[in-house]
Enzyme design. Structure first.
Site, PDB file in Angstrom:
ATOM      1  N   HIS A 186       0.860  -1.181   0.000  1.00  0.00           N
ATOM      2  CA  HIS A 186       0.000   0.000   0.000  1.00  0.00           C
ATOM      3  C   HIS A 186       0.901   1.237   0.000  1.00  0.00           C
ATOM      4  CE1 HIS A 186      -3.145   2.741   0.541  1.00  0.00           C
ATOM      5  NE2 HIS A 186      -3.924   2.060   1.374  1.00  0.00           N
ATOM      6  N   HIS A 189      -2.678   6.862  -0.868  1.00  0.00           N
ATOM      7  CA  HIS A 189      -3.683   7.441   0.033  1.00  0.00           C
ATOM      8  C   HIS A 189      -3.144   8.151   1.274  1.00  0.00           C
ATOM      9  CE1 HIS A 189      -6.480   4.214  -1.900  1.00  0.00           C
ATOM     10  NE2 HIS A 189      -6.181   5.197  -2.717  1.00  0.00           N
ATOM     11  N   TYR A 191      -0.690   7.379   3.285  1.00  0.00           N
ATOM     12  CA  TYR A 191      -0.106   6.589   4.381  1.00  0.00           C
ATOM     13  C   TYR A 191       1.426   6.621   4.287  1.00  0.00           C
ATOM     14  CZ  TYR A 191      -4.985   5.457   5.008  1.00  0.00           C
ATOM     15  OH  TYR A 191      -6.335   5.581   5.217  1.00  0.00           O
TER      16      TYR A 191
HETATM   17  C1  PHB Z   1      -9.650   3.812   5.424  1.00  0.00           C
HETATM   18  O1  PHB Z   1      -9.699   2.942   6.271  1.00  0.00           O
HETATM   19  O2  PHB Z   1     -10.345   4.835   5.471  1.00  0.00           O
HETATM   20  C2  PHB Z   1      -8.756   3.627   4.295  1.00  0.00           C
HETATM   21  C3  PHB Z   1      -7.893   2.567   4.326  1.00  0.00           C
HETATM   22  C4  PHB Z   1      -7.060   2.343   3.281  1.00  0.00           C
HETATM   23  C5  PHB Z   1      -7.096   3.189   2.197  1.00  0.00           C
HETATM   24  C6  PHB Z   1      -7.971   4.246   2.167  1.00  0.00           C
HETATM   25  C7  PHB Z   1      -8.806   4.481   3.223  1.00  0.00           C
HETATM   26  O3  PHB Z   1      -6.303   2.981   1.184  1.00  0.00           O
END
Ligand code: PHB
Length: 410
Positions: A186, A189, A191
């Site tokens: 991942h 987003h 992170y």
């Molecule tokens: C979330 O839990 O809001 C979330 C998790 C992973 C993502 C995007 C949003 O890639």
């Protein structure tokens, strides 16, 4: 029937021959057991309901360590109990002929010191949250006690970056023991990996900061760690390129996002990964998302697919707001090879078959996306009414959300 649609044609992805190109997107569902943070029996049911012969599922984002956790009830893959929980899931998926990836997640600064109150995490190494730099994201963190302002993170020291890479390695080893078919990093987003990529969240002056090459270093190092465990044909990556004027994620911004993500995507291309998953910038709440009850004229273009396809020679998957016809068009044009569907797959365990046949879709209920119970998780029925609770959810004709493939001229 739209049997001739390329969306339902086989494709080789890494070591696997997929029978269709409708993938379960990685979706946070906040149903992990407490305090183990392992998939429960209901998650075995949920994933197995969505498995199909030769179909690909991606797990919800799964924390590589306690440090990497940022939302209540999200599962991990760092303890034996978590591995055992996931093994029950992958066994169920395999018994239906499906394949499953584990999406490996470290939220970085999106975590919060409150997580040190969690019985599983208080034994862990380091809180407050960590990031590239000491810059908090704007907005609120989600904790067991509700929403609280984001707290400033602690910049990772150089030797800690090695330890984080090792946490990824251990998670990758655990994902093997849990019976997954591969791992997806991942990197999207807002992170941890994205916090290193973007100049607004990365103010480092060492070899992980400054130039685009330096900011991409952690991404590539972690990919290499994962390849060392799985081999390149079983490792995938997700990125969420943003552009000025559209949405950004987790308050991660960059002065030249096109240059940044082009560099990252070209770099990833060299590893010949299983696939690269790109998010299209049209999440709920943005002007690009229409939801099913809104304007049915959902012919929004695939911004990132078009922009980055020329820079990537491998298997490319798109996710974000795809309707049946938009998915079909993107695959037929060759912009994407695979389409990951989220909310429609939540509400329709047999989504690939429904898209193929043109059957109406169960409407999704946003209120239960992140609930902590079976409702809105395992009770959506398939078209035959043989699983879930028949007639529980109102149906929507595929034409209302972007024309049905069954009726489309092919
Ligand atoms: C979330 O839990 O809001 C979330 C998790 C992973 C993502 C995007 C949003 O890639």
């Amino acid at each position: 029937m739209s049997k001739s649609s390329k969306l339902f044609s086989p494709v080789k992805v890494g070591d696997f021959e997929l029978q269709h190109r409708v993938v379960l997107a990685p979706l946070t569902r906040t149903r992990a057991s407490e305090p183990d943070l392992a998939p429960r029996g209901m998650s075995v049911t949920y994933y197995s309901q969505r498995a199909s012969k030769g179909g690909l599922l991606i797990s919800e984002a799964t924390c590589i360590s306690g440090e990497g956790m940022g939302y209540p009830h999200t599962p991990g893959i760092w303890t034996p109990e978590q591995v055992a929980g996931w093994k029950r899931v992958t066994d169920a998926v395999h018994s239906k002929g499906g394949f499953m990836m584990c999406q490996l997640w470290h939220v970085g600064r999106i975590s919060h010191p409150h997580y040190s109150d969690h019985p599983l995490i208080q034994k862990g190494p380091c809180l407050p949250s960590v990031s590239a730099s000491d810059i908090p994201a704007k907005g609120k963190a989600q904790t067991y006690g509700g929403f609280v302002p984001n707290a400033p993170p602690r910049p990772l020291k150089l030797e800690e970056i090695k330890r984080v890479c090792d946490d990824y390695r251990k998670a990758a080893v655990n994902a093997k023991a849990a019976g997954f078919d591969g791992v997806e990093l991942h990197g999207a987003h807002g992170y941890l990996i994205d916090q290193f990529l973007n100049s607004s969240s990365n103010h480092r002056s060492d070899r992980y900061g400054g130039s685009i090459a330096n900011r991409c270093r952690l991404l590539f190092e972690v990919v290499e760690v994962l390849i060392s465990v799985w081999g390149n044909t079983r490792v995938a990556c997700r990125l969420s390129p943003h552009c000025k004027g559209t949405m950004t994620y987790g308050d991660c911004n960059d002065e030249s996002p096109d240059e940044l993500y082009t560099y990252a995507i070209r770099g990833l291309d060299k590893y010949r990964l299983m696939y690269l998953l790109l998010s299209e910038p049209r999440w709920f709440g943005t002007k690009y998302d229409k939801d099913f009850a809104g304007d049915p004229g959902l012919a929004i273009d695939v911004i990132n697919g078009r922009k980055f396809r020329p820079h990537y020679t491998g298997v490319l998957m798109g996710a974000g707001g795809f309707t049946p016809t938009a998915a079909k068009a993107a695959v037929e044009e060759g912009v994407y090879d695979l389409i990951a569907m989220g909310r429609w797959f939540i509400a329709n365990p047999d989504l690939p078959e429904r898209l193929r046949s043109g059957a109406p879709l169960n409407q999704y209920d946003r209120d239960t996306f992140y609930a902590y119970h079976e409702e809105g998780y395992t009770d959506y029925p398939d078209a035959a009414g043989s699983i879930g609770t028949p007639n529980k959810y109102p149906l929507v004709e595929q034409n209302r959300i972007g024309a049905s493939l069954a009726q489309a001229k092919l």
